[in-house]
Design a protein around this motif. Structure first.
Motif, PDB file in Angstrom:
ATOM      1  N   PRO A 136      26.640  18.118  37.609  1.00  0.00           N
ATOM      2  CA  PRO A 136      27.955  17.851  36.573  1.00  0.00           C
ATOM      3  C   PRO A 136      28.268  19.144  35.864  1.00  0.00           C
ATOM      4  N   ALA A 137      27.741  19.848  35.039  1.00  0.00           N
ATOM      5  CA  ALA A 137      28.058  20.265  34.009  1.00  0.00           C
ATOM      6  C   ALA A 137      28.627  21.631  34.784  1.00  0.00           C
ATOM      7  N   MET A 138      28.208  21.764  36.299  1.00  0.00           N
ATOM      8  CA  MET A 138      29.402  22.404  37.083  1.00  0.00           C
ATOM      9  C   MET A 138      31.191  22.136  37.365  1.00  0.00           C
ATOM     10  N   ARG A 139      30.286  21.020  37.954  1.00  0.00           N
ATOM     11  CA  ARG A 139      31.875  19.765  38.103  1.00  0.00           C
ATOM     12  C   ARG A 139      32.807  19.694  36.491  1.00  0.00           C
ATOM     13  N   HIS A 140      32.143  20.246  35.319  1.00  0.00           N
ATOM     14  CA  HIS A 140      32.703  19.815  34.736  1.00  0.00           C
ATOM     15  C   HIS A 140      33.409  21.224  33.958  1.00  0.00           C
ATOM     16  N   ARG A 141      32.454  22.352  34.010  1.00  0.00           N
ATOM     17  CA  ARG A 141      33.747  23.502  33.799  1.00  0.00           C
ATOM     18  C   ARG A 141      34.480  24.231  35.021  1.00  0.00           C
ATOM     19  N   MET A 142      34.228  23.857  36.377  1.00  0.00           N
ATOM     20  CA  MET A 142      35.518  23.568  36.856  1.00  0.00           C
ATOM     21  C   MET A 142      37.343  23.761  36.959  1.00  0.00           C
ATOM     22  N   LYS A 143      36.702  22.230  35.797  1.00  0.00           N
ATOM     23  CA  LYS A 143      37.611  21.844  35.791  1.00  0.00           C
ATOM     24  C   LYS A 143      39.060  23.025  34.739  1.00  0.00           C
ATOM     25  N   ALA A 144      38.255  23.702  34.096  1.00  0.00           N
ATOM     26  CA  ALA A 144      39.009  24.501  33.473  1.00  0.00           C
ATOM     27  C   ALA A 144      38.994  25.942  34.001  1.00  0.00           C
ATOM     28  N   VAL A 145      39.022  26.254  35.276  1.00  0.00           N
ATOM     29  CA  VAL A 145      38.645  27.357  36.010  1.00  0.00           C
ATOM     30  C   VAL A 145      40.358  27.948  36.734  1.00  0.00           C
ATOM     31  N   ASP A 146      41.160  26.852  36.815  1.00  0.00           N
ATOM     32  CA  ASP A 146      42.752  26.718  36.935  1.00  0.00           C
ATOM     33  C   ASP A 146      42.704  27.854  38.626  1.00  0.00           C
ATOM     34  N   GLY A 147      41.638  28.358  39.220  1.00  0.00           N
ATOM     35  CA  GLY A 147      42.182  28.080  40.408  1.00  0.00           C
ATOM     36  C   GLY A 147      40.980  30.111  40.762  1.00  0.00           C
ATOM     37  N   ASP A 148      41.122  30.585  39.148  1.00  0.00           N
ATOM     38  CA  ASP A 148      40.922  31.976  39.372  1.00  0.00           C
ATOM     39  C   ASP A 148      39.217  31.968  39.875  1.00  0.00           C
ATOM     40  N   LEU A 149      39.066  32.714  41.598  1.00  0.00           N
ATOM     41  CA  LEU A 149      37.963  32.595  42.051  1.00  0.00           C
ATOM     42  C   LEU A 149      37.013  33.874  41.842  1.00  0.00           C
ATOM     43  N   GLU A 150      37.114  34.703  40.626  1.00  0.00           N
ATOM     44  CA  GLU A 150      36.807  35.309  39.502  1.00  0.00           C
ATOM     45  C   GLU A 150      35.007  34.754  39.082  1.00  0.00           C
ATOM     46  N   SER A 195      33.542  37.329  51.887  1.00  0.00           N
ATOM     47  CA  SER A 195      32.477  38.405  52.171  1.00  0.00           C
ATOM     48  C   SER A 195      32.916  40.207  51.311  1.00  0.00           C
ATOM     49  N   PHE A 196      31.794  40.910  51.665  1.00  0.00           N
ATOM     50  CA  PHE A 196      32.275  41.634  50.963  1.00  0.00           C
ATOM     51  C   PHE A 196      32.398  43.087  52.071  1.00  0.00           C
ATOM     52  N   ARG A 197      33.375  43.826  51.760  1.00  0.00           N
ATOM     53  CA  ARG A 197      33.731  45.117  52.783  1.00  0.00           C
ATOM     54  C   ARG A 197      33.140  46.642  51.778  1.00  0.00           C
ATOM     55  N   ARG A 198      33.418  46.611  50.279  1.00  0.00           N
ATOM     56  CA  ARG A 198      32.363  47.307  49.655  1.00  0.00           C
ATOM     57  C   ARG A 198      31.774  47.204  48.399  1.00  0.00           C
ATOM     58  N   ALA A 199      30.990  48.072  47.522  1.00  0.00           N
ATOM     59  CA  ALA A 199      30.645  47.182  46.322  1.00  0.00           C
ATOM     60  C   ALA A 199      31.984  47.312  45.019  1.00  0.00           C
ATOM     61  N   PRO A 200      31.933  46.472  44.436  1.00  0.00           N
ATOM     62  CA  PRO A 200      33.245  46.616  43.870  1.00  0.00           C
ATOM     63  C   PRO A 200      33.050  47.192  42.873  1.00  0.00           C
ATOM     64  N   ALA A 201      34.619  47.836  42.320  1.00  0.00           N
ATOM     65  CA  ALA A 201      34.091  49.249  41.250  1.00  0.00           C
ATOM     66  C   ALA A 201      33.943  48.940  40.005  1.00  0.00           C
ATOM     67  N   GLY A 202      34.577  47.268  39.404  1.00  0.00           N
ATOM     68  CA  GLY A 202      33.843  47.041  38.343  1.00  0.00           C
ATOM     69  C   GLY A 202      34.763  44.930  38.639  1.00  0.00           C
ATOM     70  N   PRO A 203      34.470  44.188  37.803  1.00  0.00           N
ATOM     71  CA  PRO A 203      35.504  43.300  36.738  1.00  0.00           C
ATOM     72  C   PRO A 203      37.079  43.455  37.280  1.00  0.00           C
ATOM     73  N   GLY A 204      37.628  42.037  38.714  1.00  0.00           N
ATOM     74  CA  GLY A 204      38.989  41.822  38.993  1.00  0.00           C
ATOM     75  C   GLY A 204      39.615  42.882  39.798  1.00  0.00           C
ATOM     76  N   ASP A 205      38.436  44.014  40.931  1.00  0.00           N
ATOM     77  CA  ASP A 205      38.284  44.180  41.973  1.00  0.00           C
ATOM     78  C   ASP A 205      38.536  43.699  43.010  1.00  0.00           C
ATOM     79  N   LEU A 206      39.142  42.543  43.454  1.00  0.00           N
ATOM     80  CA  LEU A 206      39.042  41.403  44.522  1.00  0.00           C
ATOM     81  C   LEU A 206      39.845  42.268  45.499  1.00  0.00           C
ATOM     82  N   ASP A 207      39.930  43.759  45.035  1.00  0.00           N
ATOM     83  CA  ASP A 207      40.546  44.330  46.610  1.00  0.00           C
ATOM     84  C   ASP A 207      38.918  44.737  47.577  1.00  0.00           C
ATOM     85  N   CYS A 208      38.009  44.271  47.039  1.00  0.00           N
ATOM     86  CA  CYS A 208      36.415  44.724  48.190  1.00  0.00           C
ATOM     87  C   CYS A 208      35.821  43.709  48.637  1.00  0.00           C
ATOM     88  N   LEU A 209      37.080  42.145  48.613  1.00  0.00           N
ATOM     89  CA  LEU A 209      36.520  41.606  49.480  1.00  0.00           C
ATOM     90  C   LEU A 209      37.563  41.322  50.105  1.00  0.00           C
TER      91      LEU A 209
END
Length: 444
Positions: free
Chosen positions: A398-412, A16-30
């Motif tokens: 299937p496409a999402m599953r395949h793509r997710m294999k390369a994510v390595d836990g990166d939430l964003e 959930s969001f607490r505020r608008a994100p300041a930009g990419p990588g701003d996980l403090d907004c969550l």
């Protein structure tokens, strides 16, 4: 609050969001719980949110936990501009705005004079919203009051909250679709009395757009707003260049398209203006001063060939215009807010602008709730808010599953995959007031 007040419990990756994100990588907004639990009271509002390990002991005996472990649980999506009578107009070929209205929309909307037709379409409409994870919508009815009655009746029966209104049109439409300034005022007043504040329902005064309303009818719309504080107003603004030229011809005394509405008191913090593509600097300044909301409808703007929304121009810090995002079905091409965000990303890329995943998901949840003045009710997973939720499966296709294999836990990165590849298939479940209102069928 005592345990016995808890009526349902949902486990999953709560985001959930607490505020608008300041930009990419701003996980403090969550606010994010990798293994979280959300507890819902008997009234359908969120009681507690936290880690599973901390809250599991709070679940009363006899209350089953809906276990979505591994899946993302977000506030339900909010659609700020959608046309209920156009469910059978979506995907109509080969016309721009004014021709599209005449050739397809006005013909279809005449059928909503029939209450049975309106009721059947209201059921389909709500099914489709929930299948796509949308739990709140700002909706245009047809010119017929019975279309709005059918829609509110269906939403209230399901526990959903809508903002909706009867379209006002007293010219430049087929006779079967026109009302008068006087009848639209009476109908609006009657619908407000019956529905605004009934359960979770809210009313929106709804002049379709300046071309289809005389000055007398726009004055009636302004009177409804003045007499009923708290209702919303929705209409269209600067969607198409031919439309703008016609408005200039019909209202020669107005400074610009925005001024047409301004002269009748239709600008303000509860006013939603669909599209807002071709605005002048003066118009953006006036929208900013009034606190009005510009609603981005990317799939519609592309499909009908209207133009490219300019988010940077609307966001200038010296005169920021509040914005929201929406599907605009049936000019738009999908009920999915995820598909809408994917198209928004492409539109902004063409403008040499960008839409990070955090910004997109904030926009369709807390951001749209703030645009509606409803952030204390919906749009976040916080105690006291309605337990309207969407459960997203990042391996839905299937496409999402395949793509997710390369994510390595990166939430964003995972969220960006949802925003760009997700659609109704990503929606594993949708909740209204803590009750499961849509569950994706296995293999769907």
């Amino acid at each position: 609050m005592p345990d016995q007040s808890i009526s349902s419990a949902i486990r999953g990756r709560l985001l959930s969001f607490r505020r608008a994100p300041a930009g990419p990588g701003d996980l403090d907004c969550l606010t994010y719980h990798e293994d979280g639990l959300l507890l819902v009271g008997a009234a359908g509002r969120i009681l507690e949110v936290g880690d599973w390990a901390d809250l599991r002991g709070r679940v009363p005996e006899g209350v089953a936990v809906d276990d979505h472990s591994g899946r993302l649980v977000l506030p339900g999506f909010i659609d700020t501009h959608i046309h209920f009578p156009q469910t059978q107009v979506i995907a109509s070929y080969g016309a721009q705005l004014l021709d599209w209205l005449e050739k397809y929309t006005f013909i279809e909307e005449q059928r909503f004079a029939n209450p049975a037709h309106a009721a059947a379409n209201a059921a389909f409409f709500m099914d489709e919203l929930l299948r796509n994870g949308t739990t709140t919508a700002v909706v245009y009815g047809s010119v017929h009051p019975q279309s709005v009655d059918a829609l509110f009746t269906e939403a209230e029966a399901r526990g959903a909250g809508l903002i909706a209104g009867k379209v006002m049109m007293d010219r430049h439409a087929p006779l079967a679709l026109t009302d008068t300034a006087e009848s639209s005022y009476r109908d609006g007043k009657d619908l407000i009395g019956r529905w605004h504040g009934t359960g979770r329902q809210r009313y929106a005064v709804t002049p379709r757009f300046a071309i289809t309303s005389t000055e007398a009818q726009l004055e009636a719309a302004g009177a409804l707003l003045r007499e009923h504080p708290g209702v919303h107003m929705q209409t269209h603004l600067s969607e198409n260049t031919d439309e703008i030229a016609e408005v200039r011809r019909l209202f020669p005394g107005a400074r610009d398209y925005t001024d047409v509405y301004d002269r009748f008191g239709l600008l303000g913090p509860t006013s939603l203006f669909g599209h807002c593509i071709h605005l002048s600097e003066a118009e953006m300044t006036r929208l900013s001063e009034s606190g009005s909301v510009a609603v981005f409808c990317p799939t519609s703007n592309l499909f009908i060939g209207s133009g490219l929304f300019d988010l940077d121009a609307l966001s200038k810090p010296e005169r920021p215009v509040r914005t929201a995002i929406a599907t605009d079905v049936g000019g738009g091409t999908s009920y999915s807010m995820l598909r809408t965000a994917a198209e928004a990303y492409k539109v902004l890329q063409l403008r040499r602008q960008n839409l990070p995943a955090l910004a997109a998901l904030h926009w369709m949840t807390r951001g749209n709730a703030e645009a509606l003045g409803m952030a204390d009710e919906i749009g976040s997973l916080e105690p006291g808010r309605w337990a309207d939720l969407v459960v997203l499966d990042s391996a839905a296709t299937p496409a999402m599953r395949h793509r997710m294999k390369a994510v390595d836990g990166d939430l964003e990165e995972e969220l960006f995959i949802q925003v760009t590849l997700g659609d109704d298939r990503s929606v594993a479940a949708t909740y209204l007031r803590g009750r499961n209102s849509h569950l994706r069928q296995t293999g769907a």
